[in-house]
Design an enzyme around this catalytic site. Structure first.
Site, short mmCIF file in Angstrom:
data_model
loop_
_atom_site.label_atom_id
_atom_site.label_comp_id
_atom_site.label_asym_id
_atom_site.label_seq_id
_atom_site.Cartn_x
_atom_site.Cartn_y
_atom_site.Cartn_z
N HIS A 14 0.87 -1.19 0.00
CA HIS A 14 0.00 0.00 0.00
C HIS A 14 0.90 1.23 0.00
CE1 HIS A 14 -3.88 2.08 1.39
NE2 HIS A 14 -3.00 3.05 1.19
N HIS A 16 1.57 5.32 -1.66
CA HIS A 16 1.20 6.49 -2.47
C HIS A 16 2.48 7.09 -3.04
CE1 HIS A 16 -2.95 6.53 -0.95
NE2 HIS A 16 -2.39 6.08 0.16
N LEU A 17 2.62 6.97 -4.36
CA LEU A 17 3.84 7.51 -4.99
C LEU A 17 3.61 8.90 -5.57
CD1 LEU A 17 5.51 4.53 -6.91
CD2 LEU A 17 6.41 5.78 -4.92
N LYS A 100 -9.12 -0.42 -6.07
CA LYS A 100 -9.15 0.28 -4.80
C LYS A 100 -10.51 0.95 -4.60
CE LYS A 100 -7.73 1.88 -0.96
NZ LYS A 100 -6.66 2.74 -0.54
N HIS A 137 -10.51 1.03 1.48
CA HIS A 137 -10.35 2.03 2.54
C HIS A 137 -11.58 1.89 3.43
CE1 HIS A 137 -8.83 5.91 4.24
NE2 HIS A 137 -10.04 5.84 4.75
N HIS A 175 -4.80 -0.67 5.85
CA HIS A 175 -4.38 0.11 7.02
C HIS A 175 -5.35 -0.01 8.18
CE1 HIS A 175 -6.96 2.84 4.83
NE2 HIS A 175 -6.01 3.28 4.03
N LEU A 220 -5.38 9.11 7.77
CA LEU A 220 -6.66 8.41 7.83
C LEU A 220 -6.47 6.96 7.43
CD1 LEU A 220 -9.00 11.16 6.38
CD2 LEU A 220 -9.03 10.23 8.71
N ASP A 248 1.39 2.62 3.56
CA ASP A 248 0.54 3.81 3.38
C ASP A 248 1.38 5.08 3.44
OD1 ASP A 248 -1.79 5.18 2.85
OD2 ASP A 248 -2.42 5.28 4.94
N ALA A 264 -4.52 14.71 5.36
CA ALA A 264 -4.24 13.43 6.02
C ALA A 264 -3.17 12.70 5.24
CB ALA A 264 -5.51 12.60 6.07
#
Ligand code: NCD
Ligand code: ZN
Length: 365
Positions: A14, A16-17, A100, A137, A175, A220, A248, A264
């Protein structure tokens, strides 16, 4: 004697790039260490179609030196109007590894997420049939539900009914932050797993208010009370293959975090693995680190485990930790765990050829 630990190269399930300058600034920290990362699609606009994902993957690959072995694994952002055929096509060609699901409005760049589950049932039916994982999520967006309860309420009122309706669907609850989510995953017969982040293992909600308001501890789902953190730690170190690492890591410019309405997201790519190893050591469970960071996620996603290894070493004394990285004209704060990580990676890094730009000049907040 300094303890050393050799483990299979980890994966990050997980991540985020982002894109552009930010992506180029943060990618080296993940690419040098992890074999693969499941790349989240919440760009603006989101990555929805195979064409979007192919183009995004090409931009990521273009930011790596030729031949670098890091593999970005792409995900599709589920919207009310997602075309199920596009999901199936992207999955068949080995481009999409998961879909997702963001409830619309739940988190950063989730406005285009799902507003009504009835509208995505056709897509989910197809996913169940082709055995394509759904990555979730897990928070309700109802503002009348207390923010600390939104995950537990989601599990009960959304996830459980969804899994009953699609019993063959494979789901990753991303997460997880609560005992309720951990228990729910443990009790499931099959087809359900969860990622756990380094920061939710390292902090509880007190960290958000330690001596004042701490925007860099805000993500979050928000960190919960200490008893929940204990449940997460117990799940992570248990060796139960349904719990695995998803960092995350979610970079935001400092100006967007330290704001009247701060974003967040916690950026932990530079020290995520060191933090996790430290937690496992604190729990007396270093023998379970490899399953959590390198085996269980690959097994769930039905991919071969990485063939090579890395070496971690106990970090004796406190080496100074960089505080931030430079991204474009901005700076991104690195997750600062309550105590300096007790482990570091000493072998097996695959640097990208030039050192990532670090900006160590920002004074302690
Ligand atoms: C993530 C982000 O910034 O993209 N933020 C976060 O707090 N985790 C989105 C997400 O995973 O919820
Ligand atoms: Zn995320």
């Amino acid at each position: 004697m300094t303890r050393r630990l050799t483990v299979t190269r980890p994966d990050d399930w997980h991540l985020h790039l982002r894109d552009g300058e930010m992506m180029r600034a943060v990618l080296p920290f993940s690419a040098e260490l992890y074999g693969r990362a499941l790349v989240m699609p919440n760009l603006s606009p989101p990555v929805r179609t195979p064409a979007d994902a192919r183009a995004y993957r090409a931009r990521i690959r273009a930011a790596l030196p030729g031949g670098h072995p890091f593999q970005p694994l792409m995900t599709a952002y589920l919207s009310d109007d997602t075309d199920p055929a596009g999901l199936a096509q992207g999955f068949a060609e080995g481009l999409f590894h998961a879909v997702k699901l963001y409830p619309a409005g739940a988190t950063t760049n989730s406005r285009a997420g799902v507003t009504d589950f009835e509208r995505v049932h056709r897509a989910i039916e197809v996913m169940e049939r082709i055995d394509m994982p759904l990555s979730v999520h897990g928070e309700v967006v109802d503002s009348s539900v207390d923010i600390f309860d939104r995950e537990a309420v989601f599990v009960e009122t959304v996830l459980d009914p969804l899994r009953r309706r699609f019993p063959g669907l494979r789901v990753v609850l991303e997460h997880v932050t609560t005992r309720e989510a951990v228990d729910y995953v443990r009790e499931a017969a099959a087809g359900l797993a969860a990622t756990i982040t380094p920061h939710h293992l390292a902090i509880d909600r007190n960290a958000l208010f330690e001596g004042g308001l701490r925007p860099h501890m805000y993500c979050l789902p928000v960190a919960k009370r200490a008893s929940h953190r204990r449940a997460l730690r117990a799940a992570a170190v248990s060796g139960d293959s349904r719990f695995f690492l998803g960092t995350d890591s979610a970079p935001h410019p400092r100006s967007a975090k330290e704001s009247d309405c701060g974003c967040a997201g916690i950026f932990n790519a530079p020290n995520a693995l060191a933090c996790v190893a430290t937690v496992f050591d604190e729990e007396g469970a270093l023998q379970a680190l490899e399953a959590f960071t390198a085996h269980s996620g690959a097994d769930f996603y039905r991919m071969p485990r990485n063939a090579d290894s890395i070496v971690l070493e106990e970090a004796l004394g406190s080496a100074p930790q960089p505080e931030a990285v430079a991204a474009g004209g901005e700076s991104v704060r690195i997750f600062a765990p309550p105590a300096a990580p007790g482990w570091k990676v000493v072998e097996g890094l695959r640097p990208l050829g030039r050192p990532p730009a670090r900006d160590d000049t920002i004074p302690e907040a």
